[in-house]
Design an enzyme around this catalytic site. Structure first.
Site, short mmCIF file in Angstrom:
data_model
loop_
_atom_site.label_atom_id
_atom_site.label_comp_id
_atom_site.label_asym_id
_atom_site.label_seq_id
_atom_site.Cartn_x
_atom_site.Cartn_y
_atom_site.Cartn_z
N ILE A 78 0.84 -1.20 0.00
CA ILE A 78 0.00 0.00 0.00
C ILE A 78 0.88 1.25 0.00
O ILE A 78 1.69 1.44 0.92
CB ILE A 78 -0.92 0.05 1.25
CG1 ILE A 78 -1.63 -1.29 1.50
CG2 ILE A 78 -1.92 1.22 1.13
CD1 ILE A 78 -2.75 -1.63 0.58
N PHE A 79 0.68 2.08 -1.00
CA PHE A 79 1.35 3.38 -1.03
C PHE A 79 0.43 4.42 -0.40
O PHE A 79 -0.75 4.51 -0.77
CB PHE A 79 1.65 3.82 -2.47
CG PHE A 79 2.88 3.20 -3.05
CD1 PHE A 79 4.11 3.84 -2.94
CD2 PHE A 79 2.82 1.98 -3.71
CE1 PHE A 79 5.26 3.27 -3.47
CE2 PHE A 79 3.96 1.41 -4.25
CZ PHE A 79 5.19 2.05 -4.13
N GLY A 82 0.68 10.84 0.78
CA GLY A 82 0.22 11.88 1.69
C GLY A 82 0.57 13.27 1.17
O GLY A 82 1.38 13.40 0.25
N SER A 86 5.46 10.72 0.58
CA SER A 86 4.95 9.43 0.11
C SER A 86 5.57 8.34 0.95
O SER A 86 6.73 8.45 1.37
CB SER A 86 5.32 9.22 -1.36
OG SER A 86 4.72 10.20 -2.15
N ARG A 87 4.77 7.31 1.22
CA ARG A 87 5.26 6.19 2.04
C ARG A 87 4.77 4.90 1.43
O ARG A 87 3.73 4.88 0.78
CB ARG A 87 4.70 6.27 3.47
CG ARG A 87 4.99 7.60 4.13
CD ARG A 87 3.79 8.18 4.84
NE ARG A 87 4.00 9.61 5.05
CZ ARG A 87 3.04 10.53 4.98
NH1 ARG A 87 1.79 10.17 4.75
NH2 ARG A 87 3.32 11.79 5.13
N GLU A 199 -10.50 7.25 4.32
CA GLU A 199 -9.21 7.38 5.02
C GLU A 199 -9.42 7.28 6.54
O GLU A 199 -8.70 6.57 7.24
CB GLU A 199 -8.59 8.73 4.64
CG GLU A 199 -7.22 8.99 5.19
CD GLU A 199 -6.73 10.41 4.88
OE1 GLU A 199 -7.47 11.17 4.21
OE2 GLU A 199 -5.63 10.76 5.32
N LEU A 227 -4.31 13.70 12.42
CA LEU A 227 -4.04 15.07 11.95
C LEU A 227 -2.92 15.04 10.92
O LEU A 227 -1.73 14.99 11.27
CB LEU A 227 -3.66 15.97 13.13
CG LEU A 227 -3.31 17.42 12.77
CD1 LEU A 227 -4.47 18.16 12.12
CD2 LEU A 227 -2.85 18.19 14.01
N GLY A 229 -1.22 16.69 7.15
CA GLY A 229 -0.81 18.03 6.75
C GLY A 229 -1.96 18.78 6.11
O GLY A 229 -2.17 19.96 6.35
N GLY A 230 -2.75 18.07 5.27
CA GLY A 230 -3.82 18.72 4.53
C GLY A 230 -5.20 18.54 5.15
O GLY A 230 -6.03 19.43 5.06
#
Ligand SMILES: O=c1[nH]cnc2c1ncn2[C@@H]1O[C@H](COP(=O)(O)OP(=O)(O)O)[C@@H](O)[C@H]1O
Ligand SMILES: [Ca+2]
Length: 477
Positions: A78-79, A82, A86-87, A199, A227, A229-230
């Site tokens: 799973i990417f 964010g 990116s993770r 999400e 919480l 960033g966006g």
């Protein structure tokens, strides 16, 4: 005499005598059949029994759908695209839907900055930025399982905010990239901008799965706040009766409550995602309130600007400097706590129903930037996975930050990234205001800040991708 002879003949035939083996098989075929059928049946039952035992104990629609192959292992990649980075997460599940080790850990987790939305004008570069993450993910999936291992990409607030054409182009570039470069199983429909509610629901599944709560009654689950960033999400399970009270939109659809079956239990999950209210996006909302006149949330002595979502905002201190009280007033304005829609229902902020509260919200697991800032300013040990705090801890830290001049900030808060120092008063005030005035939590209520959760003696990231992987693994056959 006659009888004696017959017995003798039979003995002779049984002990071989002069008759052939095939004759004997033919003669005793009935006996052989009668004995072999039950023996074969017993062998068959013994072979399948472990599988049927597992599926019975698992119960629940998620698990019932899960492949009951004995000894099977299912990987999922799973990417998390964010807004600020990116993770990639790789998980491996057994037939119980339990996590099994990948090397020494229960998860492969790698991250990099910036996120896809930083490449808004160059979709191919956005996609290529995932290359190193993809390679590391593929490395831990056994070669023979790669073509059957799904790879999903969920983009969150960064691409949500970018919107329309730019976001579609990046998604398409990522699809092409996976098709060209990946040995994993990819599908166009698996590369999407994740809906904010989805999400939030995944985050709830992740935390409650890791805590071993799935399958329990709703009041034995925990609520979550994430919480980013966006955007910021809150999710918690509510009773069926409270779910009926959810306000309906004009079309009659219910955007607040998701029904989910997990490990044999049915949950009504209250979820809401607030776009533009992640920590980095909220800075822009707060700076918009004061415009060019200077902000009481910017550390005394700082004069600069803040870039977010392609726009630039003035980010300068006022001549009288930063102040907790004044910054709080601005943060309350940015949060829009007193919307008109909230005269006929209880709201969080911005005209959003609060879900009615209840036992699914009594234990809150609060993640992402809440943990990070708490660790950076020092009221939480950065090396722990979870920490119990109260909203007022954010207020106390905010007071310290708002009373610090920019020139002294580095020495006072050595763990904070220098780029974040001018915004430290703002970030902490916002976090306190969001929890107490936004979400309506008691300022003294204990909550759990969470970075990772211990599961089978390993630590697993407290982030939405595991929830998504559980959904993927549940539907694999
Ligand atoms: O897998 C994770 N483990 C721990 N923290 C994470 C993970 N993913 C995101 N975060 C936290 O979320 C913050 C950034 O949020 P992100 O970039 O995901 O924004 P978004 O969710 O609004 O798109 C990071 O600074 C970090 O604290
Ligand atoms: Ca996130």
């Amino acid at each position: 005499m006659e009888h004696e002879k017959m017995i003798k003949r039979n003995k002779q035939q049984l002990h071989g005598g002069d008759s052939s083996l095939s004759d004997k098989i033919h003669r005793y075929r009935g006996v052989i059949l009668v004995i072999s059928v039950p023996v074969l049946l017993i062998c068959f039952v013994l072979f399948v029994m472990p599988t049927s035992e597992y599926s019975e104990s698992m119960g629940g629609s998620v698990n019932r759908k899960f492949s009951p192959k004995f000894g099977s292992r299912n990987y999922a990649v799973i990417f998390d695209a964010g807004s600020s980075g990116s993770r990639v997460h790789v998980f491996c599940f057994d037939q119980h839907l339990d996590l099994v080790p990948i090397g020494n850990d229960l998860e492969l987790f790698v991250q990099k900055k910036p996120g896809l939305s930083a490449y808004a004008s160059d979709p191919a570069a956005a996609a290529n930025s995932l290359q190193s993450l993809l390679e590391k993910a593929e490395d831990v999936v056994p070669v023979d399982l790669r073509s059957n291992t799904p790879v999903r990409v969920g983009a969150t607030a960064g691409l949500r905010q970018l919107g329309g054409n730019a976001s579609d182009k990046i998604l398409q570039a990522v699809r092409d990239f996976l098709k060209r470069k990946s040995s994993l199983k990819s599908k166009a429909s698996w590369v999407t901008v994740l809906d904010g509610n989805q999400e939030g629901a995944y985050q709830w599944v992740t935390i409650n799965y890791l805590l071993g709560n799935l399958g329990k009654k709703y009041f034995d689950t925990v609520g979550v706040v994430d919480l980013g960033g966006g955007s910021v999400q809150m999710a918690y399970a509510i009773s069926e009766a409270d779910a009926q009270k959810a306000p309906k939109l004009s079309g009659g659809e219910d955007t607040y409550v998701q029904e989910m079956y997990l490990k044999g239990a049915k949950y009504y999950l209250y979820v809401h995602s607030y776009l533009h209210y992640g920590l980095l996006a909220a800075r822009a909302e707060i700076l918009k309130v004061t415009k060019e006149s200077g902000s009481p949330c910017i550390l005394t002595g700082h004069h600069g600007s803040y870039k977010y979502g392609g726009k630039t905002y003035t980010a300068s201190a006022m001549s009288q400097g930063s102040s907790l009280t004044n910054c709080r007033m601005v943060a309350l304005k940015a949060l829009k706590v007193n919307e008109s829609a909230c005269t006929h229902m209880k709201c969080t902020f911005g005209g959003v129903w609060n879900g009615g509260g209840g036992d699914g919200q009594k234990n809150m697991f609060v993640a992402s930037f809440f943990f990070d800032r708490a660790a950076e300013v020092g009221f939480v040990d950065p090396n722990v996975a979870v920490a119990k705090v109260r909203p007022i801890d954010f207020e106390s830290a905010a007071r310290r930050a708002c009373d610090t001049r920019i020139d002294d900030a580095k020495a006072t808060f050595p763990r904070v990234d220098p780029d974040n120092l001018p915004f430290l008063c703002m970030d902490l005030v916002y976090q306190y205001t969001l929890l107490v005035d936004g979400f309506g939590l008691d300022a003294r209520q204990e909550m759990t800040l969470v970075k990772k959760v211990k599961y089978k003696n390993s630590l697993v990231e407290a982030a939405w991708p595991l929830g998504s992987a559980i959904e993927v693994a549940s539907s694999m056959n």
